[in-house]
Design an enzyme around this catalytic site. Structure first.
Site, PDB file in Angstrom:
ATOM      1  N   ASP A 296       0.745  -1.337  -0.087  1.00  0.00           N
ATOM      2  CA  ASP A 296       0.019  -0.092   0.223  1.00  0.00           C
ATOM      3  C   ASP A 296       0.800   1.207  -0.046  1.00  0.00           C
ATOM      4  OD1 ASP A 296       0.782   0.287   2.621  1.00  0.00           O
ATOM      5  OD2 ASP A 296      -0.871  -0.826   3.419  1.00  0.00           O
ATOM      6  N   ASP A 316       6.626  -7.061  -2.562  1.00  0.00           N
ATOM      7  CA  ASP A 316       5.300  -7.469  -2.325  1.00  0.00           C
ATOM      8  C   ASP A 316       5.087  -8.306  -3.477  1.00  0.00           C
ATOM      9  OD1 ASP A 316       2.926  -5.982  -0.720  1.00  0.00           O
ATOM     10  OD2 ASP A 316       2.139  -7.167  -2.598  1.00  0.00           O
ATOM     11  N   ALA A 351       7.958 -13.353  -0.778  1.00  0.00           N
ATOM     12  CA  ALA A 351       9.094 -13.048  -0.144  1.00  0.00           C
ATOM     13  C   ALA A 351       9.741 -14.076   0.561  1.00  0.00           C
ATOM     14  CB  ALA A 351       8.255 -12.081   1.224  1.00  0.00           C
ATOM     15  N   ASP A 368       5.771  -6.211   6.984  1.00  0.00           N
ATOM     16  CA  ASP A 368       4.403  -5.952   7.115  1.00  0.00           C
ATOM     17  C   ASP A 368       3.339  -6.823   6.274  1.00  0.00           C
ATOM     18  OD1 ASP A 368       2.130  -4.321   7.775  1.00  0.00           O
ATOM     19  OD2 ASP A 368       2.351  -2.639   6.193  1.00  0.00           O
TER      20      ASP A 368
END
Lengths: 508, 535
Positions: A296, A316, A351, A368
């Site tokens: 985001d 991401d 990841a 995150d």
């Protein structure tokens, strides 16, 4: 004349049978739709059957007020049942999201259908009263009525729901009612001289409408399924990995991934300031920062507040998410166009694999990921993953991990802490309050003991300060656990089990 | 009036027309939804055409002659293991393998999703006393270290949670031991049996050996335990008054899964090895956990193969082994050159299944003795199905590594890419296992075409997932005509006698057939012990 009369009587007797089948089907449809939409099937079926039977009683009672034109009234009742019964479930689906008092509509629908069905049999009996002796009439009418009911109750679960689906079933029976109406008009044309043409037209139109809806029922079902979020939807798209929905209510934006709230624009700064700045202020200084997850762009926005950070790398999985937050004008305004920064490199990959195969040595790492609610995500919180991170992190480097809520899920939170320690990390757990999430937890980790972070208060911060951070280190009793916890391993996925148990207490 | 008539007939026409079009649309859309699903098919089987050359006596001119110290016949796990240990001793050897690829039951293949096993697919964590196996696993970094002398396993190789689930009484339950929807008595009986087996796990016989151990030859000779070889597991259960249907199904499943034979026939002694033979211990896993890889035991097989493959001759059919003076002459047919060669050697390790030995020309008395044995084999179908990750499932526990249906005519399926760590897996490889019962003959199986096996897989997989046919894109069926030797009642005694006779000969037999259990540990130790005796 005699011959014709026999034909009509048979037709009417047969329609008793069909009518009772349709009647029971509508009842079953309403019960099924209500259990499907509202849950608690015992309650739904029980109340719907009750209301329906009571309404049929009302209908029977009202029948005595119909004094003349019985055939015409009967046809009209048939057409009305075809309309209300046939379209009932379609409207239930379409209106589910729109109505505040959905139950009210549901029971109104059931009552009207019940009243109309209740009218049918008494009207029919009166049509037939001169053709049979009373004994025969009552006996035959109820015989056909109950046989029809049996047929309906067997056909509904065995044939109609599996092959036609709920929407098409009710449309189909609506159509049957219309066919009965059509047949009756045709047979009693002589007794309906004036009204027959008008009734025919009504019959055609309704029949056609039911037929068309029947054909497009799949599309209606799809459309109904899309109406998930109550608030205004700004973005709704599916990436190969997840369903992305952004809703807007006045100036408030909320992001949902697979239906889970990821941020709310009015308080996300609390979360992201708490996530990013303690890690930057702890351990060695570095001009290069890596982020795992966080597509985001909010964590990137926080990092760009530092002039001395020259390089940010965002890893991401979901290209759709990073693209959306880079290109969508509304969303990129929220992250201050962070994803367009020349300092930023975006890598869209898994990841776990990236850390194992391609990651360089890292001094500052912000993690995150979504909460560990599935086995797939649970692997990103596993000992095996943290061991890989241990090899990747430089000796004086620091990393921070978002770790779900220590209040709602204390075992999950402390399980992550224990797993990090098992991998060899020194940890510094802390938490903050984010109104739209509740109490939220993070863990700082490093390969050497962590001194108190010094947050650079010269950068623009809305929330965090050095003074406040010290308070964030304190965990009240209800955010700890006395149980001895397991390390989260790939082969036990303990964290997912803890998480599931703890959050299920709060899930609706 | 005519005008009005026109309106009515126009309306009628309109209604009829619209209805016809709508209905047509509706039925074509139904038809489109149910259009034929095309599944790409592939079928494979052992190279029986080459193997069956042995049925006739081969007399061929010799082309070339080689010399080596040891010839190993067969490159399954036992043959590779023997070679691996000879290699460590820098001893000279040649491996001859009939198939194109080494590995035997541990072979694997690959499709767009990833690697998948053709047969054996897991290794239970070994016990601390299985030192050589632990050394091997350390060497290939499956074991990454030790904590108080207890191995720490590479977490990525331990079977990831969730490990297994069972479809029973209309619902998926966690774990394979039946419990969902069973009555208390059945659950108590299952528990009682498991307790009984658990007690045996670390019990020792009067010779100081574990009552049940792997490899089989390390199990105690104490009659108190060996007597169970004389009784089938089913009869043994009834003797103990264990009659629960669910318990019988579960044990039948376990025996078939590991040993390829059901409870009616299996020696109770062998069957108890499933529960009491393994004494797994790890610092970072429960004792009952297993090691597994996308390519199943192909991972372990390749580690063995890596070190020895330069001495491997594949597509080589051995047809004669004769003793000449103090040496042996091994003759083989090279399928690639279509010529016969000989190898003169000092010793031979027969690491092939017993049924192959039967057809060899020989004057070696140890071999002749083994040729006479009558060992039965079961036939297996192993099929890997590439499916879109959109399987519909009945409620309960989610997709696990091993997925089994109570009472099914198969052993369920394993998700071969379960160990792959990825947030999203758009496709899955499901490897389906089925043991054929006796009535289905090998001859019949080898005659069937690809469609026959596809139908079996599709029909039986539909019982797990109703939309299987819709999400499946590829099926690779593999037939193992001689998959596993059957450890029937009283076979073990014969095998153990043979094993002790054959201690210092230059002729060694190393195959899991001789241990009665077709499992990795057995084959690994068979190879190791054979190699040791020759050094």
């Amino acid at each position: 004349m005699d011959k014709l009369n026999i034909k009509k009587e048979h037709l009417l007797m047969f329609s008793v049978f069909v009518i009772s089948t349709c009647g029971l089907i509508y009842e079953l449809v309403a019960g099924t739709v209500a259990s499907y939409l509202l849950g608690d099937s015992v309650f739904q079926f029980s109340t719907i059957i009750g209301v329906y039977l009571f309404s049929m009683g009302l209908g029977s009672y009202f029948s005595k007020f119909i004094k003349s034109n019985i055939i015409q009234m009967f046809v009209k009742v048939e057409l009305l049942i075809g309309f209300v019964g046939g379209f009932g479930s379609v409207l239930l689906f379409l209106l589910f999201e729109k109505l505040t008092h959905f139950e009210l509509y549901l029971y109104a629908n059931v009552s009207i259908t019940g009243i109309l069905v209740g009218l049918e049999i008494p009207l029919l009996m009166r049509l037939l009263k001169d053709k049979f002796t009373f004994d025969d009439l009552v006996s035959e009418i109820f015989t056909f009525d109950y046989i029809g009911a049996l047929l309906a109750s067997l056909l509904f679960p065995l044939v109609f729901v599996p092959y036609l689906g709920i929407l098409r079933t009710s449309l189909f029976f609506g159509f049957i009612n219309v066919v009965i109406a059509f047949w009756v008009i045709k047979s009693f044309k002589s007794e309906l001289v004036r009204e027959s043409k008008e009734l025919f037209i009504q019959t055609y139109i309704l029949g056609l409408a039911l037929l068309l809806t029947f054909v497009f029922a799949t599309n209606i079902q799809k459309f109904a399924d899309q109406l998930i979020h109550g608030e205004n939807i700004v973005v709704a798209k599916s990436s190969p990995y997840q369903r992305i929905v952004v809703s807007k209510d006045k100036s408030l934006y909320k992001l949902y991934l697979n239906g889970n709230l990821q941020f709310s624009s009015d308080d996300e700064y609390r979360y992201h300031e708490a996530l990013v700045h303690p890690c930057i202020g702890a351990g060695n200084v570095s001009d290069s920062v890596f982020i795992l997850g966080g597509g985001d762009g909010f964590a990137v926005r926080e990092l760009l507040k530092y002039d001395n950070i020259k390089q940010v790398t965002l890893v991401d999985l979901d290209k759709e998410v990073t693209k959306l937050f880079k290109e969508n004008p509304l969303l990129s305004r929220l992250n201050h166009h962070a994803l367009r920064s020349p300092k930023l490199t975006i890598i869209n990959t898994d990841a776990y694999k990236w850390v194992g195969d391609k990651a360089p040595k890292i001094s500052k790492l912000i993690i995150d990921f979504p909460d560990p609610s599935t086995y797939a995500v649970g692997k990103l919180y596993s000992l095996s993953f943290y061991q890989k991170l241990y090899k990747t992190l430089t000796p004086g480097g620091t990393m921070v991990i978002q770790c779900t809520s220590p209040f709602f899920a204390p075992k999950s939170y402390w399980c992550i802490n224990k797993t990090l320690q098992e991998a060899g990390f020194f940890t510094m757990p802390y938490h903050t309050y984010v109104p739209s999430f509740g109490e939220w937890g993070f863990i700082l980790a490093s390969k050497s003991p962590i001194a108190m972070p010094v947050i650079n208060e010269k950068i623009p911060l809305k929330y965090l300060s050095n003074k406040h951070f010290k308070a964030m280190l304190d965990f009240s009793k209800d955010m700890t656990t006395a149980d001895s916890l397991e390390v989260n391993r790939l082969n036990n996925q303990s964290l997912v089990h803890y998480f599931e148990k703890e959050w299920s207490r709060y899930a609706q | 009036m005519p005008n009005k008539m026109n309106r009515t007939s126009f309306l009628k026409l309109l209604a009829a027309g619209t209805s016809a079009i709508s209905l047509g649309y509706f039925f074509t859309s139904l038809k489109n939804q149910k259009s034929e699903f095309t599944i790409a098919l592939k079928h494979s089987f052992p190279n029986y055409k080459l193997g069956h050359k042995l049925w006739k006596t081969l007399i061929l001119p010799n082309n070339e002659t080689f010399k080596t110290k040891t010839v190993i016949i067969g490159a399954g796990i036992s043959g590779l293991s023997a070679a691996y240990f000879l290699e460590k001793q820098h001893s000279e050897y040649i491996i001859l393998e009939l198939e194109k690829n080494a590995g035997g039951n541990a072979r694997f293949e690959q499709n767009a999703v990833g690697k998948y096993p053709l047969g054996a697919h897991y290794l239970p964590i070994p016990g601390l006393h299985q030192q050589e196996l632990i050394d091997f696993l350390s060497e290939i970094e499956v074991i990454t270290g030790f904590k108080n002398n207890v191995p720490i396993y590479n977490e990525e190789y331990l079977c990831q949670a969730p490990e297994d689930r069972l479809l029973i009484n209309g619902r998926w339950q966690d774990g394979l031991i039946p419990h969902f929807g069973l009555d208390k008595n059945e659950i108590a009986e299952i528990e009682a049996f498991l307790q009984f087996a658990k007690k045996l796990q670390f019990q020792k016989g009067n010779d100081g050996k574990y009552a049940f151990d792997l490899p089989m030859q390390n199990s105690s000779s104490d009659e108190a335990f060996l007597k169970y070889d004389a009784i089938a597991l089913h009869a043994f259960l009834l003797e103990n008054n264990w009659k629960s249907n669910a318990l019988h199904w579960y044990l039948d499943y376990c025996c078939k899964d590991d040993f390829g034979i059901g409870i009616d026939e299996i020696s109770a002694w062998v069957a108890l090895h499933y529960f009491a033979g393994r004494k797994g211990k790890a610092a970072n896993a429960e004792s009952s956990e297993v090691l597994t890889w996308q390519n199943g035991n192909g991972f372990l097989m390749e580690k063995l193969l890596e070190k020895v493959k330069r001495n491997l001759k594949s597509q080589s059919l051995v047809y004669a082994v004769n003793k000449v003076n103090n040496q042996f002459v091994v003759k083989y047919f090279d399928d690639t050159t279509q010529q016969c060669n000989s190898i003169i050697c000092e010793s031979v390790i027969f690491a092939c299944p017993q049924f192959v030995l039967k057809h060899l020309q020989t004057n070696v008395h140890e071999l002749i003795a083994r040729q006479k044995l009558d060992i039965d084999y079961t036939s297996w179908l192993v099929a890997t199905c590439k499916v879109k990750n959109e399987l519909l499932s009945t409620g309960g526990y989610g997709l696990a590594w091993d997925n089994v249906k109570f009472g099914a005519p198969n052993l369920g399926y394993v998700v071969s890419n379960h160990q792959e760590i990825a947030l999203e897996k758009p496709f899955l490889n499901l490897t389906f296992y089925k043991v054929f019962d006796e009535k289905v003959t090998r001859k019949f199986l080898l005659k069937q075409n690809t469609a026959y096996f596809k139908d079996i897989v599709v029909n039986e997989m539909k019982a797990y997932h109703t939309n299987f046919e819709e999400v499946c894109t590829d099926i690779h069926t593999h037939i193992w005509a001689h998959a596993i030797s059957k450890p029937k009642v009283n076979t073990i005694k014969t095998l153990r006698d043979l094993q002790s006779e054959n201690s210092n000969s230059k002729i060694q037999f190393a195959h899991s057939d001789w241990g009665g259990m077709s499992v990795f540990e057995e084959a690994f130790y068979q190879g190791l012990y054979a190699a040791r005796k020759l050094i």
